[in-house]
Design an enzyme around this catalytic site. Structure first.
Site, PDB file in Angstrom:
ATOM      1  N   ASP A   1       1.052  -1.140  -0.118  1.00 42.69           N
ATOM      2  CA  ASP A   1       0.158  -0.003   0.099  1.00 42.69           C
ATOM      3  C   ASP A   1       1.005   1.122   0.094  1.00 42.69           C
ATOM      4  O   ASP A   1       1.334   1.824   1.040  1.00 42.69           O
ATOM      5  CB  ASP A   1      -0.856  -0.029   1.282  1.00 42.69           C
ATOM      6  CG  ASP A   1      -2.051   1.142   1.214  1.00 42.69           C
ATOM      7  OD1 ASP A   1      -1.896   2.005   0.307  1.00 42.69           O
ATOM      8  OD2 ASP A   1      -2.996   1.235   2.013  1.00 42.69           O
TER       9      ASP A   1
ATOM     10  N   ARG B   1       0.395   4.316  -0.672  1.00 44.61           N
ATOM     11  CA  ARG B   1      -0.298   5.714  -0.719  1.00 44.61           C
ATOM     12  C   ARG B   1       0.129   6.420   0.256  1.00 44.61           C
ATOM     13  O   ARG B   1       0.668   5.989   1.522  1.00 44.61           O
ATOM     14  CB  ARG B   1      -1.806   5.508  -0.588  1.00 44.61           C
ATOM     15  CG  ARG B   1      -2.514   4.890  -1.451  1.00 44.61           C
ATOM     16  CD  ARG B   1      -4.278   4.294  -1.102  1.00 44.61           C
ATOM     17  NE  ARG B   1      -4.131   3.617   0.158  1.00 44.61           N
ATOM     18  CZ  ARG B   1      -5.392   3.264   0.653  1.00 44.61           C
ATOM     19  NH1 ARG B   1      -6.681   3.745   0.058  1.00 44.61           N
ATOM     20  NH2 ARG B   1      -5.318   2.292   1.601  1.00 44.61           N
TER      21      ARG B   1
END
Length: 204
Positions: A126, A128
């Site tokens: 992930d 982000r």
């Protein structure tokens, strides 16, 4: 991080008429969007959702994820409350982009889970970040939030950047036979706080 407010307009939706605000990062041209309902600068912690862009789920109603259902549930919750903000983070595919997301889906079709697919493409599980969220909230005078999320990482990011998270509100919607493994993987490998991550009876 500097954020520049570009424009705003009314946005009627099935749940409420929101104010849609557009922002830009002057340094790199990145664009951000906020949906706002009610007066946010006073009245206590604002109901808040940080929603990562998902073209397949938000627009095409894909059942491979729960994104579209979560987006609509958050908008409905803010409308019911009569006050809140939804930050729409332009981070398609958990930050890997649309075309790589399609590649990841292809790997999932071949048996990989959502984390394995990202890693096989050379990405973190992930990648982000939420650097823009605190400046966006500050623009509206928001210093504390009640956060609609299953992802404790979002809470940690906001708190690190000076936004008080006074409450986490679970946002579970759209579970079905197509995304049950995806949700189990998010709970078991990414630490998302989901009920019944081992459900044997996913609801369509």
């Amino acid at each position: 991080m500097r954020i520049e407010h570009v424009a705003s307009c009314r946005l009627p939706t099935p749940w409420a008429t929101f104010e849609l605000h557009g922002f830009r990062e002057p340094e790199n041209g990145a664009e951000h969007v906020a949906l706002v309902l009610g007066e946010l600068s006073h009245g206590g912690p604002a109901l808040c959702r940080i929603h990562s862009e998902c073209l397949t789920g938000d627009v095409f109603c894909s059942l491979r994820c729960d994104c579209g259902a979560q987006l609509h549930a958050a908008m409905q919750a803010i409308a019911t409350q009569g006050r809140g903000i939804l930050l729409y983070a332009r981070q398609e595919g958990r930050g890997i982009g649309l075309l790589n997301k399609i590649r990841a889906y292809r790997l999932q079709d071949a048996g990989a889970d959502t984390v394995e697919a990202n890693e096989q493409l050379g990405f973190e599980a992930d990648p982000r970040n939420y650097d823009a969220c605190a400046p966006l909230l500050a623009h509206f005078g928001v210093r504390s939030v009640r956060l609609l999320t299953n992802n404790p990482g979002k809470m940690e990011w906001l708190q690190r950047d000076g936004i008080e998270v006074v409450e986490r509100l679970s946002l579970q919607a759209g579970r079905n036979v197509h995304n049950d493994r995806y949700l189990q993987t998010k709970a078991l490998k990414l630490g998302h706080l989901l009920d019944s991550p081992h459900s044997d009876d996913p609801k369509p």
